[in-house]
Design an enzyme around this catalytic site. Structure first.
Site, PDB file in Angstrom:
ATOM      1  N   ARG A 154       0.860  -1.182   0.000  1.00 23.97           N
ATOM      2  CA  ARG A 154       0.000   0.000   0.000  1.00 23.97           C
ATOM      3  C   ARG A 154       0.900   1.237   0.000  1.00 23.97           C
ATOM      4  O   ARG A 154       1.871   1.286   0.757  1.00 23.97           O
ATOM      5  CB  ARG A 154      -0.862  -0.029   1.267  1.00 23.97           C
ATOM      6  CG  ARG A 154      -1.866   1.072   1.348  1.00 23.97           C
ATOM      7  CD  ARG A 154      -2.566   1.088   2.700  1.00 23.97           C
ATOM      8  NE  ARG A 154      -1.973   2.099   3.558  1.00 23.97           N
ATOM      9  CZ  ARG A 154      -2.566   2.609   4.630  1.00 23.97           C
ATOM     10  NH1 ARG A 154      -3.774   2.179   4.990  1.00 23.97           N
ATOM     11  NH2 ARG A 154      -1.972   3.519   5.368  1.00 23.97           N
ATOM     12  N   TYR A 166      -2.950  11.724   6.167  1.00 24.13           N
ATOM     13  CA  TYR A 166      -3.168  10.353   6.603  1.00 24.13           C
ATOM     14  C   TYR A 166      -2.118   9.398   6.044  1.00 24.13           C
ATOM     15  O   TYR A 166      -1.775   9.466   4.867  1.00 24.13           O
ATOM     16  CB  TYR A 166      -4.559   9.875   6.143  1.00 24.13           C
ATOM     17  CG  TYR A 166      -4.692   8.402   6.297  1.00 24.13           C
ATOM     18  CD1 TYR A 166      -4.919   7.856   7.555  1.00 24.13           C
ATOM     19  CD2 TYR A 166      -4.520   7.544   5.218  1.00 24.13           C
ATOM     20  CE1 TYR A 166      -4.981   6.499   7.729  1.00 24.13           C
ATOM     21  CE2 TYR A 166      -4.583   6.180   5.385  1.00 24.13           C
ATOM     22  CZ  TYR A 166      -4.810   5.665   6.638  1.00 24.13           C
ATOM     23  OH  TYR A 166      -4.847   4.323   6.813  1.00 24.13           O
ATOM     24  N   ASP A 217      -5.066   3.831   0.089  1.00 24.98           N
ATOM     25  CA  ASP A 217      -6.172   4.054   1.033  1.00 24.98           C
ATOM     26  C   ASP A 217      -6.566   5.529   0.996  1.00 24.98           C
ATOM     27  O   ASP A 217      -5.757   6.398   1.330  1.00 24.98           O
ATOM     28  CB  ASP A 217      -5.696   3.661   2.439  1.00 24.98           C
ATOM     29  CG  ASP A 217      -6.823   3.626   3.454  1.00 24.98           C
ATOM     30  OD1 ASP A 217      -7.931   4.086   3.132  1.00 24.98           O
ATOM     31  OD2 ASP A 217      -6.581   3.141   4.581  1.00 24.98           O
ATOM     32  N   HIS A 219      -9.060   6.720   2.787  1.00 26.95           N
ATOM     33  CA  HIS A 219      -9.522   7.004   4.153  1.00 26.95           C
ATOM     34  C   HIS A 219     -10.776   7.876   4.187  1.00 26.95           C
ATOM     35  O   HIS A 219     -10.852   8.873   4.929  1.00 26.95           O
ATOM     36  CB  HIS A 219      -8.387   7.602   4.996  1.00 26.95           C
ATOM     37  CG  HIS A 219      -8.288   6.968   6.346  1.00 26.95           C
ATOM     38  ND1 HIS A 219      -8.755   7.557   7.475  1.00 26.95           N
ATOM     39  CD2 HIS A 219      -7.821   5.755   6.704  1.00 26.95           C
ATOM     40  CE1 HIS A 219      -8.561   6.740   8.498  1.00 26.95           C
ATOM     41  NE2 HIS A 219      -8.001   5.638   8.059  1.00 26.95           N
ATOM     42  N   GLU A 243      -8.932   1.924  -1.569  1.00 23.71           N
ATOM     43  CA  GLU A 243      -9.638   1.610  -0.312  1.00 23.71           C
ATOM     44  C   GLU A 243     -10.424   2.794   0.227  1.00 23.71           C
ATOM     45  O   GLU A 243      -9.944   3.923   0.196  1.00 23.71           O
ATOM     46  CB  GLU A 243      -8.563   1.185   0.687  1.00 23.71           C
ATOM     47  CG  GLU A 243      -9.067   0.920   2.077  1.00 23.71           C
ATOM     48  CD  GLU A 243      -7.935   0.396   2.960  1.00 23.71           C
ATOM     49  OE1 GLU A 243      -6.985  -0.231   2.427  1.00 23.71           O
ATOM     50  OE2 GLU A 243      -7.992   0.622   4.171  1.00 23.71           O
ATOM     51  N   GLU A 269     -13.335  -1.639   6.814  1.00 26.49           N
ATOM     52  CA  GLU A 269     -12.638  -1.785   8.100  1.00 26.49           C
ATOM     53  C   GLU A 269     -13.465  -1.249   9.269  1.00 26.49           C
ATOM     54  O   GLU A 269     -13.274  -1.685  10.399  1.00 26.49           O
ATOM     55  CB  GLU A 269     -11.253  -1.130   8.055  1.00 26.49           C
ATOM     56  CG  GLU A 269     -11.279   0.364   7.871  1.00 26.49           C
ATOM     57  CD  GLU A 269      -9.886   0.979   7.752  1.00 26.49           C
ATOM     58  OE1 GLU A 269      -9.056   0.441   7.019  1.00 26.49           O
ATOM     59  OE2 GLU A 269      -9.661   2.013   8.389  1.00 26.49           O
ATOM     60  N   ARG A 290     -13.356  -5.575   3.654  1.00 34.89           N
ATOM     61  CA  ARG A 290     -12.212  -5.476   4.569  1.00 34.89           C
ATOM     62  C   ARG A 290     -12.553  -5.656   6.048  1.00 34.89           C
ATOM     63  O   ARG A 290     -11.805  -5.231   6.925  1.00 34.89           O
ATOM     64  CB  ARG A 290     -11.498  -4.139   4.353  1.00 34.89           C
ATOM     65  CG  ARG A 290     -10.964  -3.990   2.945  1.00 34.89           C
ATOM     66  CD  ARG A 290      -9.925  -2.904   2.844  1.00 34.89           C
ATOM     67  NE  ARG A 290      -8.757  -3.254   3.606  1.00 34.89           N
ATOM     68  CZ  ARG A 290      -8.393  -2.686   4.748  1.00 34.89           C
ATOM     69  NH1 ARG A 290      -9.085  -1.727   5.277  1.00 34.89           N
ATOM     70  NH2 ARG A 290      -7.306  -3.104   5.362  1.00 34.89           N
ATOM     71  N   GLU A 346      -4.111  -7.413   5.307  1.00 40.28           N
ATOM     72  CA  GLU A 346      -3.227  -6.307   5.693  1.00 40.28           C
ATOM     73  C   GLU A 346      -2.325  -6.771   6.841  1.00 40.28           C
ATOM     74  O   GLU A 346      -2.769  -7.465   7.751  1.00 40.28           O
ATOM     75  CB  GLU A 346      -4.078  -5.117   6.156  1.00 40.28           C
ATOM     76  CG  GLU A 346      -3.264  -3.896   6.540  1.00 40.28           C
ATOM     77  CD  GLU A 346      -4.143  -2.722   6.958  1.00 40.28           C
ATOM     78  OE1 GLU A 346      -5.329  -2.944   7.264  1.00 40.28           O
ATOM     79  OE2 GLU A 346      -3.628  -1.597   6.976  1.00 40.28           O
ATOM     80  N   TRP A 409     -12.167  11.810   8.667  1.00 41.90           N
ATOM     81  CA  TRP A 409     -10.762  11.417   8.854  1.00 41.90           C
ATOM     82  C   TRP A 409     -10.474  10.126   8.129  1.00 41.90           C
ATOM     83  O   TRP A 409     -11.216   9.180   8.215  1.00 41.90           O
ATOM     84  CB  TRP A 409     -10.419  11.214  10.346  1.00 41.90           C
ATOM     85  CG  TRP A 409      -8.994  10.784  10.439  1.00 41.90           C
ATOM     86  CD1 TRP A 409      -7.899  11.512  10.089  1.00 41.90           C
ATOM     87  CD2 TRP A 409      -8.513   9.486  10.827  1.00 41.90           C
ATOM     88  NE1 TRP A 409      -6.764  10.769  10.246  1.00 41.90           N
ATOM     89  CE2 TRP A 409      -7.106   9.520  10.685  1.00 41.90           C
ATOM     90  CE3 TRP A 409      -9.118   8.318  11.278  1.00 41.90           C
ATOM     91  CZ2 TRP A 409      -6.303   8.423  10.970  1.00 41.90           C
ATOM     92  CZ3 TRP A 409      -8.327   7.237  11.564  1.00 41.90           C
ATOM     93  CH2 TRP A 409      -6.920   7.284  11.426  1.00 41.90           C
TER      94      TRP A 409
HETATM   95  C1  GCO Z   1      -5.827   0.772   7.506  1.00 41.01           C
HETATM   96  C2  GCO Z   1      -6.523   1.772   8.331  1.00 41.01           C
HETATM   97  C3  GCO Z   1      -5.888   2.139   9.622  1.00 41.01           C
HETATM   98  C4  GCO Z   1      -6.900   2.865  10.470  1.00 41.01           C
HETATM   99  C5  GCO Z   1      -6.742   2.514  11.897  1.00 41.01           C
HETATM  100  C6  GCO Z   1      -7.794   3.176  12.757  1.00 41.01           C
HETATM  101  O1  GCO Z   1      -6.217   0.634   6.367  1.00 41.01           O
HETATM  102  O2  GCO Z   1      -4.950   0.128   8.029  1.00 41.01           O
HETATM  103  O3  GCO Z   1      -7.148   2.766   7.612  1.00 41.01           O
HETATM  104  O4  GCO Z   1      -4.672   2.781   9.526  1.00 41.01           O
HETATM  105  O5  GCO Z   1      -6.824   4.229  10.288  1.00 41.01           O
HETATM  106  O6  GCO Z   1      -6.812   1.137  12.019  1.00 41.01           O
HETATM  107  O7  GCO Z   1      -7.748   2.687  14.044  1.00 41.01           O
HETATM  108 MG    MG Z   2      -7.839   1.787   5.768  1.00 39.07          MG
END
Ligand code: GCO
Ligand code: MG
Length: 409
Positions: A154, A166, A217, A219, A243, A269, A290, A346, A409
């Site tokens: 990634r 991020y 990602d 986010h 992602e 996630e 995920r 991951e 975020w």
């Molecule tokens: C990822 C995630 C993490 C999250 C974190 C939040 O893809 O690994 O986005 O980095 O931000 O797990 O607690």
């Molecule tokens: Mg993520």
């Protein structure tokens, strides 16, 4: 009515909160016959809410139950709470479920993946995080992962003109977003990000060729039409997945992304239940789901999500950030190795302190993780060592636009 039951009962259960570099919440279940099982209950930035939920509301009803009845216990905690779903409840249920699978494996004398149907593959392909403030730094990080044997990486970089973003860390191997007791604030510009990101992947393909799996990602920071534009711009670079392109409360928003781009989409996630992903899966709006063990109600419910996904050409891509403990990772690997529709796992490495608190039998080799062959999950918690690392409040950051508006975020 007479009830058939196994000879054993749950005698005790306790919650262990520890901070070997970051906070973890672990449930340990002990049976009358002395079999123990562990489950991860960590919810990043909200750890004590799950710890209290378990201690106050779950442990009292576990004592005396038959540890062999995993499905019934799951239904009891889910239906019996009346207040369904949500990250706190589902993380608590996950911890119990995971611990009971661990116990069942130990009683059977088999690693948990054998109870799930046995191996469907030799190893679990994992992806690592290559982060860099600049494109050059990120490329050096990709090269490092490839040297370690990773087949999938990634890639996240800073965005020119933004002070922080991020996924970019000072430390090459350990990215830790929960960095302060009171949330730190980041600044976001979609325009700058959309301008910059395709350049990162153009460079990565130029340097590393067509065969390494590349992921990114977002986010949850874009709207569907912005995500569609990014997906289109990234098509020449053949990403394995893009992602969390948008916040996923609105599942039908993904229809719009799908109409515009062939870049594969990965989501989930933050999902807690099969209902969070139902439209996304059944309408084939995503390519990878995920969800993982601790966030989505344990092995029992995760398996249900992955089975629905298997019917709709959707593969697994379980979350495996450092805030999911080695107990969650160990459990995830048993699921990953067994299911037919595994995609990727991951793998953000835990620190040495964390690994010492959670002795485990899984191992990494040549880009793959391998689940433990010991009976159960093959992971434990060293409670004496855990006690040396008291809980420290840590929050995830927040994000604002350049004009100060709160953003995702
Ligand atoms: C990822 C995630 C993490 C999250 C974190 C939040 O893809 O690994 O986005 O980095 O931000 O797990 O607690
Ligand atoms: Mg993520």
């Amino acid at each position: 009515m007479s009830r058939t039951r196994s000879a054993d009962r749950i005698a005790d259960a306790r919650v262990i909160v520890t901070c070997p570099g970051r906070n973890f919440v672990t449930l340990k279940v002990i049976t009358e016959q002395g079999v123990t099982g562990v489950g991860d209950a960590t919810l990043n930035g909200r750890e004590l809410a799950v710890a209290a939920y378990l201690t106050e509301h779950v442990i009292p009803v576990l004592i005396g139950r038959d540890p062999a009845r995993i499905e019934d216990t799951w239904q009891y905690l889910y239906r019996g709470a009346y207040w369904r779903r949500g990250p706190v409840t589902m993380s608590a249920i996950a911890a119990v479920d995971t611990a009971l699978w661990d116990i069942k494996g130990k009683v059977a004398g088999l690693p948990v993946y054998q109870l799930l149907g046995g191996r469907s593959r030799e190893g679990v392909t994992v992806y690592g995080h290559a982060n860099g403030e600049t494109i050059d730094e990120a490329m050096a990080a990709v090269a490092h992962y490839l040297e370690l044997g990773y087949k999938a990486v990634r890639v996240q970089t800073g965005v020119p003109g933004l002070p922080s973003t991020y996924g970019v860390s000072k430390d090459q191997m350990f990215y830790e977003p929960a960095d302060a007791a009171i949330p730190t604030e980041n600044v976001w510009s979609t325009q700058r990000y959309l301008e910059h990101t395709p350049k990162v992947f153009a460079r990565a393909r130029e340097e590393f060729g067509p065969y390494v799996k590349l992921l990114h990602d977002v986010h949850h920071r874009l709207t569907p039409i912005e995500a569609a534009r990014l997906g289109k711009a990234l098509e020449p670079y053949g990403l394995t997945w893009l992602e969390d392109p948008v916040p996923a409360e609105l599942q039908e928003g993904f229809r719009l992304i799908r109409q515009h781009t062939t870049t594969p989409i990965a989501v989930g996630e933050v999902f807690n239940s099969i209902y969070d992903a139902r439209t996304l899966i059944t309408e084939q709006l995503i390519d990878y789901i995920r969800t993982t063990v601790v966030r989505a109600g344990g092995i029992t419910h995760l398996r249900r999500i992955f089975d629905l996904a298997a019917l709709h050409h959707v593969r697994s891509g379980s979350h495996g950030a450092t805030d999911l403990s080695p107990v969650c990772l160990a459990a995830a690997l048993h699921v990953d190795i067994a299911i037919p529709n595994f995609g990727l796992q991951e793998y953000m490495r835990h620190t040495e302190e964390t690994d010492a608190v959670f002795p485990h039998g899984y191992w990494f080799e040549d880009g793959y993780l391998f689940p433990s062959e010991e009976p159960g999950l093959g992971v434990d918690i060293d409670e004496e060592l855990a006690a040396q690392y008291p809980y420290k409040p840590a929050s995830l950051p927040v994000n604002r636009l350049e004009d100060g508006t709160m953003h995702d975020w």
